[in-house]
Design an enzyme around this catalytic site. Sequence first.
Site, PDB file in Angstrom:
ATOM      1  N   SER A 119      62.183  67.716  18.570  1.00 40.66           N
ATOM      2  CA  SER A 119      61.386  68.324  19.639  1.00 40.66           C
ATOM      3  C   SER A 119      62.280  68.678  20.819  1.00 40.66           C
ATOM      4  CB  SER A 119      60.345  67.288  20.083  1.00 40.66           C
ATOM      5  OG  SER A 119      59.808  67.633  21.333  1.00 40.66           O
TER       6      SER A 119
ATOM      7  N   TYR B 199      57.667  58.314  22.849  1.00 47.82           N
ATOM      8  CA  TYR B 199      57.638  59.357  21.817  1.00 47.82           C
ATOM      9  C   TYR B 199      58.970  60.116  21.800  1.00 47.82           C
ATOM     10  CZ  TYR B 199      56.860  63.988  19.846  1.00 47.82           C
ATOM     11  OH  TYR B 199      57.006  65.152  19.132  1.00 47.82           O
TER      12      TYR B 199
ATOM     13  N   LYS C 146      62.371  60.523  18.921  1.00 41.36           N
ATOM     14  CA  LYS C 146      63.060  61.739  18.438  1.00 41.36           C
ATOM     15  C   LYS C 146      64.569  61.639  18.695  1.00 41.36           C
ATOM     16  CE  LYS C 146      59.305  63.810  17.043  1.00 41.36           C
ATOM     17  NZ  LYS C 146      58.995  63.793  15.605  1.00 41.36           N
TER      18      LYS C 146
END
Length: 332
Positions: A124, A149, A153
């Site tokens: 992302s 979150y 990644k």
Amino acid sequence: MRVLVTGGAGFIGSHTCVELLNHGYEAIVVDNLCNAKPDVMDRIEKICGKRPTFYCQDVCDREAMREIFAKEKPDAVIHFAGLKAVGESCSIPLRYYRNNLDSTLSLLECMQEFGCKKIVFSSSATVYGPYNPSPYVESMPVNTATNPYGWTKVFIEQILRDFAAADSELSVVNLRYFNPIGAHESGLLGDDPDGIPNNLMPYIVRVAAGQLEKLTIFGDDYDTPDGSCIRDYLHVVDLAKGHLKALEYASKHCGVEAVNLGTGRGQSVFELVEAFEKASGVKVNRIVGGRREGDLPAIWADTSKAEALLGWTADKTVEEMCADSWNFVNHK
Ligand code: NAD
Ligand code: UDP
């Protein structure tokens, strides 16, 4: 080529399955349906006339994954499975770390055991963190996230770099997505979150459909031309096609690459709402509220690497993205 698609029942995964099947790949989906509806495989079949092989299974369950690898012998993996709500990741961080990291580790261990050498990972733009200026370029440092979150990644990209460094036959493509919106033109697949949406486009369509009263625009006092935040919105079908380009690349090259998938153009919140109104012919009730914690003012991609390395560009317009999102909500 046989492609194992984790999270293939989700928003981006389901669109990617359509592209895979339409281009002669075999798709094997592993999804525990924690954020997807059970009829997604039927919908994919309606669109393509073909159906992925489907396992309702948690990717964290390594023994179950071993059985799937032994039976299906995938040539490549696309790894979408993961939890993705930024706000939720701050309130239940351990669940995010457990799910996103364990699923990746069990998948990589199976790849190693069964000699599967190609993986495309759903990363992302969040990995660019708060300090890099837009447009984001793949060579920028990616070692600071702003929420759990985002950290998953950052960590998974690092795990994949280490994994590839230890095996010269491995091919890893970390695709850094910007803001996917839109839906399949059939109206059969799209972004359909449970409860009140966190993301802008699902929120807009629900207000337009009369399911929510009004949109709150999170801040009009940013240092941007109209004061609202800027993002790089891209059509989910363009994004899905990027995965096929990444698979083609991974089939011919070893090593690790990170590649941005965006349009290279930013739209403000006001601009997106106005584009939606124009495409749908429906007014979106809105008010301006305060800033949302953690939002960065302006994010868009430098897309030159995607074009040069993968031969991929995002073709669909913002109007098409809005029209397809609206079509999806009216089909459901
Ligand atoms: P999604 O929630 O629609 O799809 C993810 C799928 O993974 C869901 O179907 C869910 O049921 C499944 N899943 C989650 N954990 C699992 C597990 N342990 N085992 C099996 N299945 C599991 O999300 P999406 O928007 O399609 O995103 C796909 C990937 O792309 C995610 O990794 C997400 O973090 C990443 N991503 C998404 C966006 C975005 O804006 N949608 C942006 C950047 C990156
Ligand atoms: N946004 C908004 N109202 C909403 C949801 C989002 O104004 O109800 C804004 C948000 O501040 C951000 C943009 O829309 O600037 C995109 O938000 P989204 O959550 O979709 O994506 P992300 O923040 O992950 O880029």
